[in-house]
Design an enzyme around this catalytic site. Sequence first.
Site, short mmCIF file in Angstrom:
data_model
loop_
_atom_site.label_atom_id
_atom_site.label_comp_id
_atom_site.label_asym_id
_atom_site.label_seq_id
_atom_site.Cartn_x
_atom_site.Cartn_y
_atom_site.Cartn_z
N GLU A 1 0.92 -1.19 -0.09
CA GLU A 1 -0.02 0.06 0.17
C GLU A 1 0.95 1.12 -0.04
OE1 GLU A 1 -3.03 -0.04 2.91
OE2 GLU A 1 -4.09 -1.75 1.92
N ARG B 1 -1.75 9.07 8.74
CA ARG B 1 -1.67 7.92 9.01
C ARG B 1 -1.28 7.09 7.79
NH1 ARG B 1 -5.12 3.24 8.42
NH2 ARG B 1 -6.55 4.75 7.55
N HIS C 1 -9.42 9.42 2.17
CA HIS C 1 -9.23 8.41 1.26
C HIS C 1 -9.33 8.86 -0.06
CE1 HIS C 1 -8.39 4.28 -0.44
NE2 HIS C 1 -8.21 4.22 0.73
N ARG D 1 -1.69 9.27 1.16
CA ARG D 1 -3.06 9.61 0.79
C ARG D 1 -3.45 11.07 0.56
NH1 ARG D 1 -5.90 5.05 4.32
NH2 ARG D 1 -4.98 3.31 3.26
N HIS E 1 -12.11 9.85 5.71
CA HIS E 1 -11.85 8.16 6.03
C HIS E 1 -11.36 8.14 7.35
CE1 HIS E 1 -10.80 4.21 5.05
NE2 HIS E 1 -9.64 4.35 5.33
P1 FAD Z 1 -14.62 1.01 15.04
O1 FAD Z 1 -14.38 -0.40 14.58
O2 FAD Z 1 -15.19 2.14 14.34
O3 FAD Z 1 -15.79 0.55 16.40
C1 FAD Z 1 -16.55 1.60 17.08
C2 FAD Z 1 -17.43 0.89 18.07
O4 FAD Z 1 -18.02 1.85 18.94
C3 FAD Z 1 -18.63 0.36 17.48
O5 FAD Z 1 -18.89 -0.81 17.95
C4 FAD Z 1 -19.80 1.46 17.67
O6 FAD Z 1 -21.19 0.71 17.63
C5 FAD Z 1 -19.14 1.79 19.19
N1 FAD Z 1 -19.92 3.20 19.46
C6 FAD Z 1 -19.52 4.27 19.06
N2 FAD Z 1 -20.25 5.19 19.78
C7 FAD Z 1 -20.85 4.76 20.64
C8 FAD Z 1 -21.79 5.15 21.99
N3 FAD Z 1 -22.13 6.11 22.02
N4 FAD Z 1 -22.09 4.03 22.60
C9 FAD Z 1 -21.93 2.85 22.57
N5 FAD Z 1 -21.36 2.39 21.51
C10 FAD Z 1 -20.58 3.17 20.59
N6 FAD Z 1 -7.69 0.35 8.74
C11 FAD Z 1 -6.46 -0.35 8.50
O7 FAD Z 1 -5.74 -0.45 9.31
N7 FAD Z 1 -6.79 -1.11 7.53
C12 FAD Z 1 -7.87 -1.30 6.39
O8 FAD Z 1 -7.68 -1.98 5.54
C13 FAD Z 1 -8.50 -0.30 6.62
N8 FAD Z 1 -9.57 -0.03 5.85
C14 FAD Z 1 -11.00 0.59 6.03
C15 FAD Z 1 -12.12 0.52 5.34
C16 FAD Z 1 -13.02 1.37 5.46
C17 FAD Z 1 -14.20 1.48 4.65
C18 FAD Z 1 -12.90 2.28 6.80
C19 FAD Z 1 -14.09 3.17 7.08
C20 FAD Z 1 -12.12 2.15 7.60
C21 FAD Z 1 -10.60 1.30 7.27
N9 FAD Z 1 -9.74 1.31 7.91
C22 FAD Z 1 -8.70 0.53 7.80
C23 FAD Z 1 -9.51 2.20 9.26
C24 FAD Z 1 -9.96 1.31 10.49
O9 FAD Z 1 -10.93 0.26 10.02
C25 FAD Z 1 -10.53 2.00 11.70
O10 FAD Z 1 -9.85 2.81 12.03
C26 FAD Z 1 -10.59 0.89 12.99
O11 FAD Z 1 -11.24 -0.24 12.52
C27 FAD Z 1 -11.37 1.76 14.14
O12 FAD Z 1 -11.46 0.85 15.13
P2 FAD Z 1 -12.14 1.12 16.31
O13 FAD Z 1 -12.24 -0.33 17.34
O14 FAD Z 1 -11.34 2.24 17.09
O15 FAD Z 1 -13.54 1.65 16.02
C1 SIN Z 2 -7.63 0.52 1.96
O1 SIN Z 2 -7.91 -0.67 2.02
O2 SIN Z 2 -7.35 1.50 1.15
C2 SIN Z 2 -7.70 1.24 3.33
C3 SIN Z 2 -6.69 0.89 4.17
C4 SIN Z 2 -6.54 1.85 5.25
O3 SIN Z 2 -7.30 2.70 5.63
O4 SIN Z 2 -5.68 1.72 6.18
#
Ligand code: FAD
Ligand code: SIN
Length: 522
Positions: free
Chosen positions: A113, A371, A227, A276, A336
């Site tokens: 990537e 990032r 993104h 990015r 993103h």
């Molecule tokens: P999240 O996975 O967003 O989880 C948040 C949680 O908090 C959820 O369960 C939600 O219900 C809960 N919540 C929120 N507010 C409340 C509230 N008030 N009360 C109760 N619960 C609440 N990163 C990578 O490293 N590699 C990738 O390939 C990648 N691809 C991505 C593709 C997409 C489409 C997206 C959107 C992001 C991507 N990212 C990627 C970024 C990465 O997915 C996120 O940064 C990461 O998953 C965040 O994890 P988290 O556990 O912090 O939050």
């Molecule tokens: C992607 O697959 O392009 C998302 C990866 C990331 O957000 O780290």
Amino acid sequence: MKSTIYDYVVIGSGIAGLSAALRLSKFGKTVMISKNSLKSGSTHYAQGGIAVALDKTDAPGIHYQDTLEAGAGLCDSDVVKVLVEEGLERVKELIDIGAEFDKKGSEFDLGQEGAHHRRRILHAKDETGKEIERALGTRLLKEPNITFLQNTMVVKLCIKNKKAVGCIVLRENEYERLSAKAIIIATGGCGQVFSHSTNPSGTTGDGIALAYEAECLIQDMEFIQFHPTTLYTGDKKPISIFLISEAVRGEGAVLRNIEGTRFMKKYHELGELAPRDIVSRAIVKECIKSGSNHVYLDLTQITGDLSVKFPNIYRRCLIAKIDLAKDFVPVSPAAHFLMGGIKVSEWGKSSVEGLYSTGESACLGIHGANRLASNSLLDGLVFGYRCADYVGKHENELDRHWDESLDFNPVNSDKLAEFQVLKYQIKEMMWKCGGIVRNKSLMTEGLAFLKSKAAILETEYSHVIYFELKHIYCVSKLILEFGINRTESRGGHFREDFPDIDNLNWKVHQTRGKMTKILLNE
Ligand code: FAD
Ligand code: SIN
């Protein structure tokens, strides 16, 4: 109001919440809360993969260097070191509990990537987040010490004598008090503050807004990662815009402007694999030049069966009548990832006693101003575990004697409609005033708009839509305030009124901004 006592509360069920809850269950009774279901966070939608230095030609030191370079001079090098070193151990544990990543023969098939100098992206086709969530979720459901509350929204953090003692949740149309020795916020980012975002609908910055309300220090909110390649769908504006993973550019996909000409080499020597922020701004420039709303992503030169390599993207594009093997895909950038958030230490400790944060809601300085791709799943996995380990070993005092409450105030359909309109307006305003290219006058206009709408939120209503709107409002204000304060362009914060990006002198420019509620209101 019903009250329940746990040892620990984890708010969020994405990779950070899962990782934290699993570790905490070794120390005591843990509740993990999700506003919707296990699948509602960004984790579920993560495509490209999780970065880790597993290849023979790679080393944590090279991953460390790439992370610092992407971070544009604002990474905290100590926490980056922890990320790349402990990441290896945590990923091996993830594989041990059953996460299945793609292999070529007996070796992992590591992807490439942007801004990575090695192939180091471990992936499960183009649905890596789902696979990680499946593995961690399956394990979590077997832990007797963990209660998982779904469809439960945390709406207030309760602080007594400057220490977090619990929270109030909205659940089945009632408020409920949860007391605990410590609270870990793992609520993810705030992409839904913008009208164009890859993030799922519930990504409304709740944890950050709740922590800010509790007078917790917030940091680096101006740094939003846009993104470059999300599926452009014309006038239809889905709440969450489908991502076309950077992994496809890693495999050789190229960007073409509306005339079909490649353009990225004009903007950066790494071409399509430049950081990015650079690719996103290059797309904006090409669009302005041609008067178009999108450019094209051309995957036709990638060898192998695209429906096998990227089944999820292939399927989604077919629905839009795009055949990846023959057609160019119309793409444009979208919000993103949030590099900023709740300011925490390397153990996830915030400025309020007993209150912690991890994952995208937290700001440790791992990602600096921008990032590195695929570092955030790793961040959630590593620092979720570390934060929980620290909490389990250090937080022993439970205060169940607090009686903070909220009056239940039902909302009528007219009010709900008014909230939906304001939500739409704020998201459009943020795309215009706090988007990829910013300037002081636009950001000031955005703040004035928010101020003009403050009265709508004055009365508190007991409804998810009200609280999400309140959080979007708060986080938008933070992004614009931080953006105005940073009078330079760096990483995910680009100001056309301070456009010079001086890579060599980043370190002597401004350091990071920190704000508390008190400071902002002054
Ligand atoms: P999240 O996975 O967003 O989880 C948040 C949680 O908090 C959820 O369960 C939600 O219900 C809960 N919540 C929120 N507010 C409340 C509230 N008030 N009360 C109760 N619960 C609440 N990163 C990578 O490293 N590699 C990738 O390939 C990648 N691809 C991505 C593709 C997409 C489409 C997206 C959107 C992001 C991507 N990212 C990627 C970024 C990465 O997915 C996120 O940064 C990461 O998953 C965040 O994890 P988290 O556990 O912090 O939050
Ligand atoms: C992607 O697959 O392009 C998302 C990866 C990331 O957000 O780290």
